[in-house]
Design a protein around this motif. Structure first.
Motif, PDB file in Angstrom:
ATOM      1  N   SER A  98       0.999  -1.127  -0.196  1.00  0.00           N
ATOM      2  CA  SER A  98      -0.368   0.304   0.333  1.00  0.00           C
ATOM      3  C   SER A  98       1.137   1.281   0.089  1.00  0.00           C
ATOM      4  CB  SER A  98      -1.042  -0.011   1.122  1.00  0.00           C
ATOM      5  OG  SER A  98      -0.130  -0.173   2.343  1.00  0.00           O
ATOM      6  N   GLN A  99       2.061   1.833   0.551  1.00  0.00           N
ATOM      7  CA  GLN A  99       3.241   2.435   0.390  1.00  0.00           C
ATOM      8  C   GLN A  99       3.955   2.399  -0.972  1.00  0.00           C
ATOM      9  OE1 GLN A  99       5.494   2.039   3.882  1.00  0.00           O
ATOM     10  NE2 GLN A  99       3.622   1.256   5.409  1.00  0.00           N
ATOM     11  N   ARG A 100       3.888   1.941  -1.682  1.00  0.00           N
ATOM     12  CA  ARG A 100       4.553   1.611  -3.181  1.00  0.00           C
ATOM     13  C   ARG A 100       5.080   1.544  -2.660  1.00  0.00           C
ATOM     14  NH1 ARG A 100       0.646   6.287  -6.013  1.00  0.00           N
ATOM     15  NH2 ARG A 100      -1.276   5.383  -4.709  1.00  0.00           N
ATOM     16  N   ARG A 101       6.207   0.828  -1.405  1.00  0.00           N
ATOM     17  CA  ARG A 101       7.490   0.295  -2.032  1.00  0.00           C
ATOM     18  C   ARG A 101       8.229  -0.509  -2.397  1.00  0.00           C
ATOM     19  NH1 ARG A 101      10.406   3.245   2.552  1.00  0.00           N
ATOM     20  NH2 ARG A 101       8.819   4.195   4.352  1.00  0.00           N
ATOM     21  N   GLY A 102       7.484  -1.527  -2.632  1.00  0.00           N
ATOM     22  CA  GLY A 102       7.584  -2.971  -3.803  1.00  0.00           C
ATOM     23  C   GLY A 102       8.618  -3.255  -3.040  1.00  0.00           C
ATOM     24  N   SER A 103       9.703  -3.633  -4.074  1.00  0.00           N
ATOM     25  CA  SER A 103      11.089  -4.738  -3.437  1.00  0.00           C
ATOM     26  C   SER A 103      12.106  -3.682  -3.207  1.00  0.00           C
ATOM     27  CB  SER A 103      11.272  -5.378  -4.729  1.00  0.00           C
ATOM     28  OG  SER A 103      11.653  -4.648  -5.792  1.00  0.00           O
ATOM     29  N   MET A 104      11.525  -2.743  -2.182  1.00  0.00           N
ATOM     30  CA  MET A 104      13.220  -1.291  -2.459  1.00  0.00           C
ATOM     31  C   MET A 104      13.731  -2.201  -1.391  1.00  0.00           C
ATOM     32  SD  MET A 104      11.694   0.740   0.797  1.00  0.00           S
ATOM     33  CE  MET A 104      13.689   0.083   1.544  1.00  0.00           C
ATOM     34  N   LEU A 105      14.153  -3.178  -0.685  1.00  0.00           N
ATOM     35  CA  LEU A 105      14.818  -4.227   0.275  1.00  0.00           C
ATOM     36  C   LEU A 105      15.636  -4.790  -0.492  1.00  0.00           C
ATOM     37  CD1 LEU A 105      12.654  -5.570   3.492  1.00  0.00           C
ATOM     38  CD2 LEU A 105      14.688  -3.197   2.886  1.00  0.00           C
TER      39      LEU A 105
END
Length: 551
Positions: free
Chosen positions: A245-252
């Protein structure tokens, strides 16, 4: 009760955590071509919004200073034209102005200087996020409500008059049919205006809800202490709840190293601020980072863990942790990274009250020296017992000396001549400083690479491939001898000239400066880290900061 207060405090801190904690301003010291400059940026807390930029020209004569925002995803080609900064009256070499930040996320300000020595430019990374909601003042809301009602009634009566009184000849009176027509049209106008108002209100409410979705929410992490062969291991698990929902996706999977480390973690014992560690947890999987703990004393610690995304967007994960006593062990403790270090000092409310052992330093203050464990020492330049002003840009300047009093030239430590961690006594402010400024070096490099790319949009990499490439890079760095690794890091950050075999991009002497502006009044503890004889040394200083005087 104390634990409850600490948890509430950390929750409040977490609501404002971004690249650092409670310190949104950016200070950068660097070279814009032939000009040495200090840039201070106060980003807005609402996007779109204006960032206030102040540029100090430290050498040379500048005739014009320009600034423009550059966003990571749109790049140089998608950036607007620059705005000229005005010269501050009565302040030689000082320019000030604003730029609009229209996009949420990783941004920067490009500073262009023109003067007698020619032209130069530099990039200042900025984290541009919305962290606040504006509330309308009560008196303004009442006034606008009254005005809205008057306009509503005026619109209805105007429409009614346009089909009745407005078409009468002089001396005529309204007929029954005309009166009925007036009331019918006023009724229709009332319905239509009400529908328009309802639609506008619904649009505003939906826009406000969408804005709330874009309010910055810091990454949450859960710190824990594990036991591995009778040694304590620090573990941080990143909570990915709500990432979609925060649109962080695969940032990690697309994190990048800063100073050769994927994560920098600072541990500060509370409430005395009398124990400090700087460690570098390594990635075990996408959400888990671990590092061996040094010989820290038991207690409750504040945890600050810095990471940087591929776009240069830097964040700090905040938590608290209870560290148990280290069990007696005959063998030396293992370390995750050669650069991991710790120090014990006197509590902030009990100066001098500290047991002496191999890793203890006595805290100093502005204008005094702090002696390191090897006998060398550093002097923080300034007047003793004079509080500093909140919101004012400072150069935190230290001079480094050998035990015999001769000048000591610090060895590179993670590619820099020194590091500083600043922590407010209540934990509400934390920042990791370098001689170049308050930003992550990886963020600056990301924007320099992006500026060299002429594409107007950024293509997202495959997360798994990107993560594997970063892991291989980190393994390569770890396998290097320390001296070779330091040269590699400095070269990568543009601070070492391979041809000349010497440092560049920063002054290399025994005098080291860290630009910073304390965000608010209070008591702060400063942890200075330098390297000598291949050993990381940590000095501790206390300072009081007061609210700036306004005239």
């Amino acid at each position: 009760m104390k634990n409850l207060i600490l948890i509430i405090m950390l929750l409040a801190v977490g609501m404002t955590a971004k690249a650092h904690v409670g310190s949104a301003g950016v200070q950068m010291q660097g070279q814009a071509g032939p000009y040495k400059v200090l840039v201070s940026v106060e980003p807005p807390d609402v996007i779109p919004g204006t960032a206030k930029i102040t540029v100090f020209i430290e050498n040379g004569i500048a005739k014009k200073v320009l600034a423009r925002p550059i966003y990571f995803y749109s790049g140089d080609k998608g950036a607007p034209s620059p705005d000229e900064l005005a010269q501050v009256a009565g302040q030689t070499g000082q320019f000030q102005g604003t730029v609009w930040l229209m996009e949420w996320g990783s941004s920067s300000a490009q500073i262009q200087v023109e003067g007698e020595q020619g032209k130069g430019e530099l990039i200042v990374p900025i984290v541009a996020v919305s962290t606040a909601e504006r509330e309308m003042p009560k008196h303004l809301g009442i006034g606008l409500s009254i005005l809205g009602v008057l306009l509503f009634l005026l619109m209805i009566t105007t429409i009614g008059a346009s089909v009745s009184d407005g078409i009468l000849r002089p001396g005529e009176t309204l007929t029954f049919a005309q009166k009925r027509k007036r009331w019918v049209n006023m009724g229709i106008a009332t319905v239509l205006c009400s529908v328009i108002l309802y639609g506008g209100s619904s649009w505003w409410d939906s826009w406000a809800e969408e804005y709330k979705q874009w309010l910055y929410r810091p990454i949450q992490g859960n710190a824990a202490i594990l036991e591995n062969r009778d040694q304590r291991v620090f573990q941080l698990k990143i909570d990915t709840t709500g990432f979609h929902s925060q649109r962080r996706g695969s940032m990690l999977s697309t994190l990048i190293p800063d100073h050769g480390k994927l994560m920098h973690t600072f541990l500060v014992r509370t409430p005395g601020m009398d124990a400090f560690a700087h460690i570098h947890p390594e990635r075990k999987d996408s959400t888990t980072f671990e590092a061996y703990l040094p010989k820290l004393p038991a207690g409750k610690y504040l945890v600050y863990s810095d990471i940087v995304q591929r776009s240069g967007f830097a964040e700090t994960i905040v938590d608290t942790i209870d560290i148990p006593e280290q069990q007696a062990k005959s063998n030396p403790l293992q370390v995750t990274a050669e650069e991991d270090t710790y120090v014990v000092t006197d509590p902030i409310d009990s100066p001098g009250a500290v047991p002496l052992d191999e890793n203890v330093v006595v805290c100093g203050k502005l204008g005094t020296k702090t002696v390191f464990k090897d006998g060398s020492y550093a002097v923080w330049e300034g007047k003793p017992d004079k509080p500093l002003d909140a919101g004012k840009p400072y150069q935190l300047t230290f001079e480094f000396f050998n035990p015999d009093g001769s000048a000591c030239y610090p060895e590179p430590y993670l590619g820099m001549t020194g590091h500083v961690a600043v922590v407010r006594t209540d934990g509400s402010v934390y920042i990791h400083l370098h001689p170049t400024g308050t930003f992550a070096m990886a963020a600056e490099k990301s924007f320099k690479d992006r500026m060299a790319d002429t594409a107007t949009t950024v293509k997202a990499p495959a997360p798994a491939l990107f993560r594997d490439s970063i892991d291989r890079y980190l393994a390569k760095l770890k396998a290097m001898p320390m001296e070779e690794r330091e040269v590699f890091l400095m070269t990568e950050m543009g601070m070492y000239d391979v041809k000349d075999g010497a440092m560049s991009g920063m002054d290399h002497g025994n005098r080291i400066s860290f630009p910073y502006s304390f965000p608010k009044a209070g008591r702060y503890r400063i942890f200075l880290q330098l390297k000598r004889n291949a050993k990381v040394l940590t000095g501790v200083y206390d300072v009081k900061v007061k609210d700036a005087v306004t005239l």
